[in-house]
Design an enzyme around this catalytic site. Structure first.
Site, PDB file in Angstrom:
ATOM      1  N   GLU A  74       0.937  -1.293  -0.119  1.00 40.32           N
ATOM      2  CA  GLU A  74       0.090  -0.048   0.075  1.00 40.32           C
ATOM      3  C   GLU A  74       0.932   1.181  -0.035  1.00 40.32           C
ATOM      4  OE1 GLU A  74      -2.529   2.494   3.171  1.00 40.32           O
ATOM      5  OE2 GLU A  74      -2.918   0.397   3.210  1.00 40.32           O
ATOM      6  N   CYS A 117      -4.139   7.031   5.777  1.00 40.74           N
ATOM      7  CA  CYS A 117      -4.130   6.731   4.157  1.00 40.74           C
ATOM      8  C   CYS A 117      -5.292   7.150   3.637  1.00 40.74           C
ATOM      9  CB  CYS A 117      -3.716   5.277   4.246  1.00 40.74           C
ATOM     10  SG  CYS A 117      -4.786   4.229   5.067  1.00 40.74           S
TER      11      CYS A 117
END
Length: 497
Positions: free
Chosen positions: A245, A282
């Site tokens: 990620e 995020c």
């Protein structure tokens, strides 16, 4: 030459707190991986794995005061936020224990022989087995839920894979504490402690991805660092899966109908979402397409009022603080960009949140590509559009994302087309609400097109376990040679198709 010391640092002051350990050498990494590799057989028993995961959750909860205090001292995220994150982390471990016990994740499929088929079909029995040692790279912004005891570790252990975690330098003391609790849980359930091993240091992270006994990688971090490790994983003599990620803009589209109905509510909601955790989620909504005009002005006014009230915040470390200040300064200097709330430095340690605005027509024309890149921290960019054509043009320039959000009116005629335009851009699409909450659930997907992630898998929810498994089919194999899960009598009662 002696190994470099690993220090825990207080981000509120920039001063070292304590020496935690030393950076791992290549020899240390080799020993760590080989020690973890040697525990694979011990992890094979699903009942023991489930007990281990539950014991780890219990030990984390029992040590909550120490864990939260240590994490706060290293990250400045605050006790309320970290208390919630710890509950999510222990809950995640228990959820994977249930997944292991259920056994559906093994995806057992059996086709009985059929000589009359064309071509004839033999007896085929398929299931999934663990890959081997998983290297986990801890995240800076989630010292628990995406770090040593977090989702990558929990799902890998649930799959039957030992884990070597590369600690994040922003919270080494928290990492050591969490690793010690996981290793204690292993010992208490009859497993070798080395089912979880912790290493520190940049060079250790590079050595880890190259080690021949590492079978897969889970990474959460920057595009630059993640891409370098991804390339290293692909360049190995035997390439391995790299589930990374890396970064996400998380676009939001607000329709004219939405601001006509609830401009103030939507603006205030965005302010709360983009400043949550000092903008270090995020899934922070970092880019917004909102209509120009009086209703759009009301939305922007509510957003700026909410952001201005948020006040200064300390980021995870001074490197991130400096990168944020430089990033917003560069963006604010672009032609046509305005700052209703100026983001930047509050003092030597903290930053102030902010809002930047620009005409969407500039972005539609290909100007200011920098505004379409993630800026980690409490800032969002509002691109004000004149019509849906500008929205479509700007969306066509966006990279892949973890999330995309649509705020629209009831029965909004623009909604179907905008939802269709957002769907290819993200792994999770929201209609209403805000993306900064990521529920741990079977239907969750936390991933997205590159650069959000390097694979199509999720790192949150029950199906995160699939990243650490590979399918294998047994053909025409006698019953006594088959794993119990594949035998006709199914003694373990595993679900099968």
């Amino acid at each position: 030459m002696s190994a470099a010391a690993v220090w825990s640092v207080d981000p509120r002051t920039g001063k070292p707190r304590e020496q935690v350990g030393t950076e791992a050498t290549a020899a240390d990494v080799d020993r760590a991986v080989r020690a973890a590799h040697a525990t694979r057989e011990a992890l094979a028993d699903r009942a023991v794995r489930a007990a281990f995961l539950r014991t780890a959750a219990d030990l984390l909860d029992a040590s909550a005061d120490e864990v939260v205090a240590t994490a706060d001292a290293e990250t400045a995220l605050g006790t309320p936020r970290l208390t919630g994150e710890l509950a999510r982390t222990s809950g995640q471990l228990r959820a994977f224990a249930a997944v292991v016990e259920d056994g559906a994740y093994l995806d057992v499929r059996i086709d009985l022989p059929d000589p009359a088929a064309v071509p004839p079909r033999p007896d085929l029995r398929r299931w999934k087995i663990p890959l081997g040692v998983v290297a986990v790279y801890a995240a800076s912004n989630f010292p628990l839920a995406f770090s040593v005891p977090g989702g990558d570790t929990a799902s890998a252990l649930a799959a039957g894979c030992p884990v070597v975690v590369k600690a994040h330098p922003d919270h080494p003391a928290t990492s050591e504490l969490a690793a010690a609790l996981l290793r204690r849980a292993a010992a208490e359930t009859g497993l070798p402690e080395d089912v979880v091993v912790l290493v520190h240091g940049f060079d250790a992270g590079v050595e880890l991805v190259r080690h021949p006994l590492v079978a897969a990688v889970g990474f959460t971090g920057s595009v630059r660092g993640g891409r370098a490790l991804f390339d290293a994983a692909a360049a190995r003599p035997v390439p391995i899966p790299f589930h990374g990620e890396l970064g996400s803009l998380n676009p939001v589209v607000v329709t004219p109908g939405a601001v006509a109905e609830r401009a103030e509510e939507t603006g205030a909601g965005l302010a709360g979402s983009m400043t949550l955790g000092a903008g270090q989620f995020c899934t922070k909504p970092g880019f917004v397409l909102a209509p120009a005009g009086p209703d759009g002005d009301r939305f922007l006014a509510a957003l700026t009022e909410g952001v201005a009230r948020a006040g200064a915040a300390v980021l995870l470390d001074h490197r991130m603080r400096d990168a944020f200040v430089d990033g917003v300064t560069e963006r604010a200097a672009l032609d046509g960009v305005e700052a209703p709330v100026v983001p930047g430095a509050a003092d030597a340690h903290a930053v102030t949140p902010g809002v930047l605005t620009v005409d969407a027509a500039r972005l539609a024309a290909g100007e200011h590509a920098l505004l379409l890149e993630e800026c980690f921290g409490p800032v969002t960019v509002v691109a004000r559009y004149a019509d849906e054509t500008e929205v479509t043009a700007v969306l066509g320039r966006l990279p892949g994302n973890l999330t995309a959000t649509l705020h629209c009116a009831d029965e909004d005629p623009a909604a179907p087309g905008l939802l269709a335009a957002l769907t290819p851009l993200a792994g999770r699409v929201l209609v209403g609400g805000w993306p900064t909450g990521v529920a741990v659930a079977a239907a969750q997907h936390h991933g997205g097109p590159y650069p959000a992630t390097t694979s199509t898998a999720t790192s949150v929810g029950a199906t995160a376990i699939e990243r650490w498994l590979r399918p294998i089919a047994y053909q025409s194999t006698p019953q006594h040679l088959l794993p119990p899960e594949l035998r006709d009598d199914n003694p373990l009662n595993v679900p099968r198709a």
